[in-house]
Motif scaffolding. Structure first.
Motif, PDB file in Angstrom:
ATOM      1  N   ARG A  51       1.258  -1.192   0.246  1.00  0.00           N
ATOM      2  CA  ARG A  51      -0.046   0.339  -0.175  1.00  0.00           C
ATOM      3  C   ARG A  51       0.878   1.047   0.070  1.00  0.00           C
ATOM      4  O   ARG A  51       0.789   2.258  -0.840  1.00  0.00           O
ATOM      5  CB  ARG A  51      -1.063   0.091   0.855  1.00  0.00           C
ATOM      6  N   ALA A  54       2.347   1.137  -3.461  1.00  0.00           N
ATOM      7  CA  ALA A  54       1.266   2.033  -4.360  1.00  0.00           C
ATOM      8  C   ALA A  54       0.592   3.360  -4.299  1.00  0.00           C
ATOM      9  O   ALA A  54       0.731   4.744  -5.433  1.00  0.00           O
ATOM     10  CB  ALA A  54      -0.175   1.409  -3.779  1.00  0.00           C
ATOM     11  N   GLU A  55       0.871   4.639  -3.298  1.00  0.00           N
ATOM     12  CA  GLU A  55       0.898   5.557  -2.913  1.00  0.00           C
ATOM     13  C   GLU A  55       2.301   6.049  -3.270  1.00  0.00           C
ATOM     14  O   GLU A  55       1.881   7.021  -4.014  1.00  0.00           O
ATOM     15  CB  GLU A  55       0.353   5.936  -1.030  1.00  0.00           C
ATOM     16  N   ARG A  57       4.034   5.121  -5.513  1.00  0.00           N
ATOM     17  CA  ARG A  57       3.714   5.259  -7.439  1.00  0.00           C
ATOM     18  C   ARG A  57       3.129   5.761  -8.073  1.00  0.00           C
ATOM     19  O   ARG A  57       3.197   6.694  -8.944  1.00  0.00           O
ATOM     20  CB  ARG A  57       3.425   3.466  -7.174  1.00  0.00           C
ATOM     21  N   GLY A  58       1.858   6.940  -7.294  1.00  0.00           N
ATOM     22  CA  GLY A  58       0.959   7.448  -7.663  1.00  0.00           C
ATOM     23  C   GLY A  58       1.604   9.221  -8.275  1.00  0.00           C
ATOM     24  O   GLY A  58       1.294   9.478  -9.295  1.00  0.00           O
ATOM     25  N   TYR A  59       2.531   9.409  -7.436  1.00  0.00           N
ATOM     26  CA  TYR A  59       3.715  10.556  -7.762  1.00  0.00           C
ATOM     27  C   TYR A  59       4.181  10.538  -9.510  1.00  0.00           C
ATOM     28  O   TYR A  59       4.368  11.179 -10.010  1.00  0.00           O
ATOM     29  CB  TYR A  59       4.650  10.739  -6.871  1.00  0.00           C
ATOM     30  N   GLY A  61       3.363   9.031 -11.885  1.00  0.00           N
ATOM     31  CA  GLY A  61       1.944   8.981 -13.448  1.00  0.00           C
ATOM     32  C   GLY A  61       1.874   7.297 -14.056  1.00  0.00           C
ATOM     33  O   GLY A  61       2.926   6.874 -14.024  1.00  0.00           O
ATOM     34  N   ARG A  62       0.549   7.190 -14.249  1.00  0.00           N
ATOM     35  CA  ARG A  62       0.027   6.141 -14.685  1.00  0.00           C
ATOM     36  C   ARG A  62       1.385   5.972 -16.095  1.00  0.00           C
ATOM     37  O   ARG A  62       1.208   3.881 -16.363  1.00  0.00           O
ATOM     38  CB  ARG A  62      -0.799   6.245 -14.861  1.00  0.00           C
ATOM     39  N   VAL A  65       4.523   5.160 -15.516  1.00  0.00           N
ATOM     40  CA  VAL A  65       5.478   3.453 -14.934  1.00  0.00           C
ATOM     41  C   VAL A  65       4.689   2.146 -15.347  1.00  0.00           C
ATOM     42  O   VAL A  65       5.727   1.119 -15.587  1.00  0.00           O
ATOM     43  CB  VAL A  65       3.973   3.780 -13.468  1.00  0.00           C
ATOM     44  N   ARG A 129      10.911  11.924 -10.219  1.00  0.00           N
ATOM     45  CA  ARG A 129       9.548  12.264  -9.693  1.00  0.00           C
ATOM     46  C   ARG A 129       9.105  12.142  -8.464  1.00  0.00           C
ATOM     47  O   ARG A 129       8.230  13.195  -8.293  1.00  0.00           O
ATOM     48  CB  ARG A 129       8.507  11.633 -11.024  1.00  0.00           C
ATOM     49  N   VAL A 130       8.783  11.271  -8.101  1.00  0.00           N
ATOM     50  CA  VAL A 130       8.526  10.427  -6.479  1.00  0.00           C
ATOM     51  C   VAL A 130       9.222  11.258  -5.569  1.00  0.00           C
ATOM     52  O   VAL A 130       8.857  12.135  -4.928  1.00  0.00           O
ATOM     53  CB  VAL A 130       9.007   9.540  -6.169  1.00  0.00           C
TER      54      VAL A 130
END
Length: 663
Positions: A51, A54-55, A57-59, A61-62, A65, A129-130
């Motif tokens: 989890r 996953a949070e 990874r959102g930074y 960008g889809r 990734v 990015r993250v």
């Protein structure tokens, strides 16, 4: 905040599990029960880690990734294709088919070489990015989302140090954790492909043996890394102490005192002792993590590998299939090694992210979450600022302020005096909203500050703290820090420097306002203590020039000589005309010029009035004033007979009022 509730729940589950496991062991729990508890705990930990990732990874960008995962999939399949191509080429050696299989192997090898730099570029982009988002989040929270009381908690400092250390190194960051997690795609793709090939080459039993080898080897490695990450996090307080001593020894901040006081040997011994405290614990825990448990996993994986090889050897297959199967088994065994592109980054990078989440949680729970102010917003009092029956203490057993009432009428000057520890600086922190009263209220025109925008209120202040900062930046920024949006106001900056007596300094600097105020930069220059204090005063006055309506000066002339202090206070009322000002000072030559003087004692205001009124009452203020006046008279008599009779006359000598007893 996402992740915090899960984290607290995970921590509580972990504590319950540890207590339960200890109880079962104490009562002779069966091995299956212990292993079931162990498995449940590890599953919960991995779900929690997933989890978190996953949070993060959102930074990234889809799209980025997805592209990175696709490249990792290709990178994972390439070695399997190479292994299969060489094996089948060996089987069909001498035929036209062998050329095709060799072409497959060569193509797979070429793809692997071409994909490798693409993997690196995309992975680094994910990390950047993250990390950029995490740094922004950390800075925003530290400056705006956390109360000062929260940031001063030791457990917050430990986690902040861990997060700062990660971003300083730029290798084991939260972004690196995401990069490492995505890189596992190639490893597991390679494993799955190898098991498929092993099934084809030597049958399902050989594939089952290879799968068990890989799972056992990987479990041993990840379990050790997980425990090691906990060890590193638990050592945060000790590491922070060691880092402090190292920075003290290698920096310039304390270099003069270390040398002149003969502290080199003591500091060297202290550095060794602090590092031994870290390293001794580290080595002891490392043996526990990588000792017997790791040997057990290694032996289990070795036995599984031998069984797999025996199954392959007994299989009725040709030499090509045996070659492919052996290569596949070796790859399964390699899952027991450290994955440099993933493992270390996952443990330490996720640890930095977890530290960031924890410091946010702890700091936020210590006080209200400030509301966000609109850019440039300023809350200007119209009638008065009042501290109404305020009670506050840093610990529950001692109140620093205890029922304090203080009124600051708009447009007037108030001087605050008191002995050391009376709570003067604490009062300023409450007044500015950096701390929240435990009872009572700070009221702006009758409104409780808790109901107002704290950021907008703080924007109304121009403050010079006793421990003001010396920014290693150009002179321009050093003055404009209090109104940074106006840093291009050269005329205003020069005017304030002139008003505090630094006009001659400006003329001496090689690059004028753009001269760095540090010797660590080319063309830079350091200032004397008195010059730095004048600069801090110029900073506060520059804020007043650009709209600040409340001026707070905490010991504003402590490092000025007598003439400098007298000159400053001769013009102080003119400089602050129409501004609500609060001056904290030891020196009565300073406070007697205020419209109103307040004596703070025992956490309360015990006396208030003008200088003449307080002297006439014969209370604490009068006694403190008399001590300073007599001391100055003695010093003046021992020096020059031409000194003025009035110890607080507006002259250079007048500013030399002694500091005894006033704080």
């Amino acid at each position: 905040m996402a992740g915090q509730d899960d984290e607290r729940g995970h921590d509580e589950r972990g504590q319950d599990d540890e207590r339960g496991e200890g109880d079962e062991r104490g009562q002779g729990a069966s091995a299956p029960a212990t292993w079931r508890r162990f498995a449940r705990e590890r599953v919960a930990q991995r779900r929690f880690a997933a989890r978190q990732l996953a949070e993060l990874r959102g930074y990234a960008g889809r799209g980025l990734v997805a592209g990175t995962v696709a490249v990792h999939l290709v990178a994972g399949l390439a070695p399997v294709a190479f292994m299969l191509g060489t094996g089948l080429a060996l089987r069909d050696l001498g035929s036209d088919a062998a050329i095709g299989w060799l072409a497959l192997a060569a193509g797979a090898f070429l793809v692997q070489q071409l994909v490798a730099p693409v993997q690196l570029v995309l992975s680094r982009r994910v990390q950047r990015r993250v990390d950029a988002a995490c740094i922004e989040r950390l800075a925003t929270f530290s400056l705006r989302g956390a109360s000062l009381a929260g940031l001063e908690r030791p457990e917050v400092a430990d986690r902040l140090s861990q997060a700062d250390e990660a971003f300083e190194q730029w290798t084991l960051t939260p972004g690196a954790a995401v990069e490492g997690a995505l890189a596992l795609t190639a490893r597991y793709t390679q494993l799955v492909g190898s098991l498929v090939v092993l099934t084809w080459a030597a049958g399902p039993w050989a594939a089952l043996a290879g799968a068990l080898v890989a799972i056992i080897a990987r479990l041993g490695q990840t379990e050790a890394f997980h425990r090691w990450g906990d060890v590193i996090r638990s050592l945060a307080p000790l590491r922070r102490r060691a880092n402090y001593v190292r920075e003290l020894a290698t920096g310039t901040r304390a270099a003069k005192e270390i040398r002149t006081l003969g502290l080199v040997d003591w500091l060297d011994d202290r550095y060794v002792a602090e590092n031994r405290a870290v390293l001794d614990t580290l080595w002891t825990r490392r043996r526990a993590v990588y000792g017997a448990p790791f040997v057990a996993y290694t032996v289990a994986a070795l036995i599984g590998s031998v069984i797999g090889l025996l199954v392959v050897a007994r299989a009725d297959v040709d030499v090509a299939a045996v070659s492919v199967a052996v290569q596949a088994l070796i790859l399964c065994g390699r899952f027991g090694v450290i994955f440099p592109e993933s493992d270390v980054k996952l443990v330490y990078g996720r640890g930095a992210w977890q530290a960031l989440l924890e410091l946010e949680d702890i700091a936020r729970r210590t006080g209200p979450e400030p509301a966000a102010a609109a850019p440039g917003a300023r809350l200007t009092p119209q009638r008065s600022v009042r501290l109404d029956d305020v009670r506050f203490g840093y610990t529950t057993d001692r109140a620093v302020l205890d029922g304090l009432d203080l009124d600051l009428p708009v447009g007037t000057s108030t001087a605050l005096i008191g002995v050391n520890g009376a709570g003067k600086t604490t009062l300023v922190k409450l007044l500015t909203g950096m701390y929240t009263p435990q009872s009572g209220a700070v009221r702006i025109d009758g409104e409780d500050l808790r109901t107002l925008d704290v950021d907008a209120w703080q924007a109304a202040f121009a403050i010079t703290f006793q421990d003001y900062l010396r920014y290693e930046l150009p002179l321009r920024e050093n003055v404009a820090m209090a109104a940074i949006a106006h840093r291009d106001d050269d005329e205003g900056i020069r005017a304030e420097l002139e008003r505090v007596g630094l006009g001659s300094l400006l003329a001496e600097l090689p690059d004028g306002l753009d001269t760095p105020l540090t010797r660590a930069l080319p063309g830079g220059r350091d200032l004397s203590g008195g010059q730095w204090q004048r600069l801090a005063l110029a900073r506060a006055l520059f804020a007043v020039r650009h709209g600040a309506s409340v001026l707070v000066l905490d010991e504003p002339t402590a490092q000025l000589d007598a003439r400098g202090e007298a000159e400053f206070y001769d013009t102080f009322l003119e400089l602050t005309r129409g501004v609500t000002s609060l001056v904290i000072s030891h020196r009565f030559s300073t406070v007697r010029r205020a419209d109103r003087i307040v004596v703070l004692d025992g956490g309360r205001v015990t006396e208030a009035g003008t200088h003449d009124e307080l002297v006439a009452t014969g209370g604490q203020y009068a006694r403190m004033f008399d001590v300073q006046a007599r001391r100055f008279a003695d010093e003046a008599g021992a020096g020059s007979p031409d000194e003025p009779d009035d110890p607080f006359d507006h002259s250079a000598a007048a500013g030399a009022g002694a500091t005894g007893g006033a704080r």
